[in-house]
Design a protein around this motif. Structure first.
Motif, short mmCIF file in Angstrom:
data_model
loop_
_atom_site.label_atom_id
_atom_site.label_comp_id
_atom_site.label_asym_id
_atom_site.label_seq_id
_atom_site.Cartn_x
_atom_site.Cartn_y
_atom_site.Cartn_z
N MET A 1 0.85 -1.19 0.00
CA MET A 1 0.00 0.00 0.00
C MET A 1 0.88 1.24 0.00
O MET A 1 1.87 1.32 0.72
CB MET A 1 -0.91 0.00 1.23
N ASN A 2 0.52 2.20 -0.79
CA ASN A 2 1.26 3.45 -0.85
C ASN A 2 0.62 4.46 0.08
O ASN A 2 -0.60 4.61 0.10
CB ASN A 2 1.28 4.00 -2.27
N HIS A 3 1.42 5.17 0.83
CA HIS A 3 0.93 6.21 1.73
C HIS A 3 1.40 7.54 1.19
O HIS A 3 2.58 7.80 1.05
CB HIS A 3 1.47 5.98 3.15
N ARG A 4 0.46 8.40 0.90
CA ARG A 4 0.78 9.70 0.30
C ARG A 4 0.72 10.78 1.36
O ARG A 4 -0.23 10.88 2.12
CB ARG A 4 -0.20 10.02 -0.82
N ALA A 5 1.76 11.57 1.39
CA ALA A 5 1.75 12.77 2.22
C ALA A 5 1.91 13.95 1.28
O ALA A 5 2.96 14.14 0.69
CB ALA A 5 2.89 12.75 3.24
N SER A 6 0.87 14.70 1.09
CA SER A 6 0.89 15.83 0.16
C SER A 6 0.82 17.13 0.95
O SER A 6 -0.06 17.30 1.78
CB SER A 6 -0.30 15.75 -0.80
N TYR A 7 1.76 18.02 0.69
CA TYR A 7 1.86 19.27 1.42
C TYR A 7 1.55 20.39 0.44
O TYR A 7 2.32 20.71 -0.44
CB TYR A 7 3.26 19.46 2.01
N ARG A 8 0.37 20.99 0.58
CA ARG A 8 -0.04 22.06 -0.33
C ARG A 8 0.84 23.28 -0.12
O ARG A 8 1.48 23.44 0.91
CB ARG A 8 -1.51 22.42 -0.08
N ALA A 99 8.54 3.23 -10.76
CA ALA A 99 7.72 2.32 -11.56
C ALA A 99 8.31 0.92 -11.61
O ALA A 99 9.49 0.73 -11.94
CB ALA A 99 7.57 2.87 -12.99
N GLY A 100 7.46 -0.07 -11.27
CA GLY A 100 7.76 -1.47 -11.54
C GLY A 100 8.84 -2.13 -10.72
O GLY A 100 9.30 -3.21 -11.07
N CYS A 101 9.25 -1.53 -9.61
CA CYS A 101 10.26 -2.18 -8.76
C CYS A 101 9.58 -3.20 -7.84
O CYS A 101 8.39 -3.09 -7.52
CB CYS A 101 11.01 -1.16 -7.93
N SER A 102 10.34 -4.18 -7.40
CA SER A 102 9.79 -5.23 -6.55
C SER A 102 9.89 -4.84 -5.08
O SER A 102 10.76 -4.04 -4.71
CB SER A 102 10.54 -6.55 -6.78
N PRO A 103 9.03 -5.39 -4.21
CA PRO A 103 9.12 -5.09 -2.78
C PRO A 103 10.47 -5.49 -2.18
O PRO A 103 10.91 -4.89 -1.19
CB PRO A 103 7.98 -5.92 -2.18
#
Length: 237
Positions: A1-8, A99-103
């Motif tokens: 799962m990707n966790h996004r932290a976006s800072y406006r 893009a496309g890297c393995s865990p």
């Protein structure tokens, strides 16, 4: 799962900008058109066009990490001294892609763009864009960080950055370049970039304090220099 932290975009000003009314507004159609078509995303890292009345500048940092190149880093650090202008379009963007890297062997992609712009005029029509954008494409566990910092020094009278200030900014640029060799997590890179941005802001505040003042041409124009910083981060991990 990707966790996004976006800072406006956050804005730091050397002083209250209630006096800064018409410095932000619609740019002339020709300036906007030039800015839109001149530099597609991820293309040339810098664009600058200055005419007699209107200036357009753009900077890009772009990274793309994948299985073949799992660790990517790029930064840009540009100074644009525009002089006296009627209108300006300033655009600063950082884009980082994993893009496309393995865990088991995740990617690490970092793009940082610092843009410094000085301009002079009583009622400059300014169109400013500052964006960081991170993308994880089928890249579980990857670290992806895009940070954009934009510094705008607006003065009533033309001035140039001092030799001392330019030397200090060059030293900060070298420290930004040194992050390329860092193996720290992107959260640490984020903090270090913020610290360098604070140093840039301190240098510009000192320069603005020594810049020539001028009488306000209208009640809505400022006779004092104003330093504005825009900061935008997008982070996936």
């Amino acid at each position: 799962m990707n966790h996004r932290a976006s800072y406006r975009s956050s804005i730091v000003r050397r002083e209250a900008v209630s006096r800064k009314a018409k410095r932000c507004g619609l740019l002339t159609t020709v300036c906007l058109a030039a800015l839109t078509v001149a530099v597609p995303a991820g293309a040339a890292p810098s664009l600058s066009h200055i005419s007699r009345d209107v200036a357009v500048v753009a900077n890009r940092a772009y990274t793309h990490a994948n299985r073949a190149h799992p660790d990517r880093y790029q930064d840009t650090f540009a100074i644009h001294e525009l002089g006296s202008v009627v209108g300006a379009g300033v655009d600063n963007r950082a884009t980082a892609v994993s893009a496309g890297c393995s865990p088991l062997r995740p990617c690490r992609s970092v793009a940082l763009s610092f843009q410094i712009v000085t301009m002079a005029g009583a009622d400059v029509h300014l169109n400013a864009t500052n964006l960081g954008h991170a993308v994880n494409d089928h890249c579980t566990g990857c670290q992806t960080l895009a940070g954009a910092y934009q510094f705008i020094v607006s003065t009533p009278q033309p001035f140039s950055l001092s030799t001392r200030a330019k030397g200090q900014l060059d030293a900060i640029h070298r420290q930004l370049d040194d992050l390329r060799a860092s193996q720290e997590p992107t959260s640490v890179i984020h903090d270090r970039a913020d610290a360098l941005a604070a140093e840039v802001l301190a240098v510009l505040n000192r320069e603005a304090a020594a810049a020539p003042r001028g009488p306000a041409v209208s009640p809505r124009s400022s006779s004092e220099p104003v330093v504005t910083m825009h900061r935008h981060f997008d982070q996936l991990r």
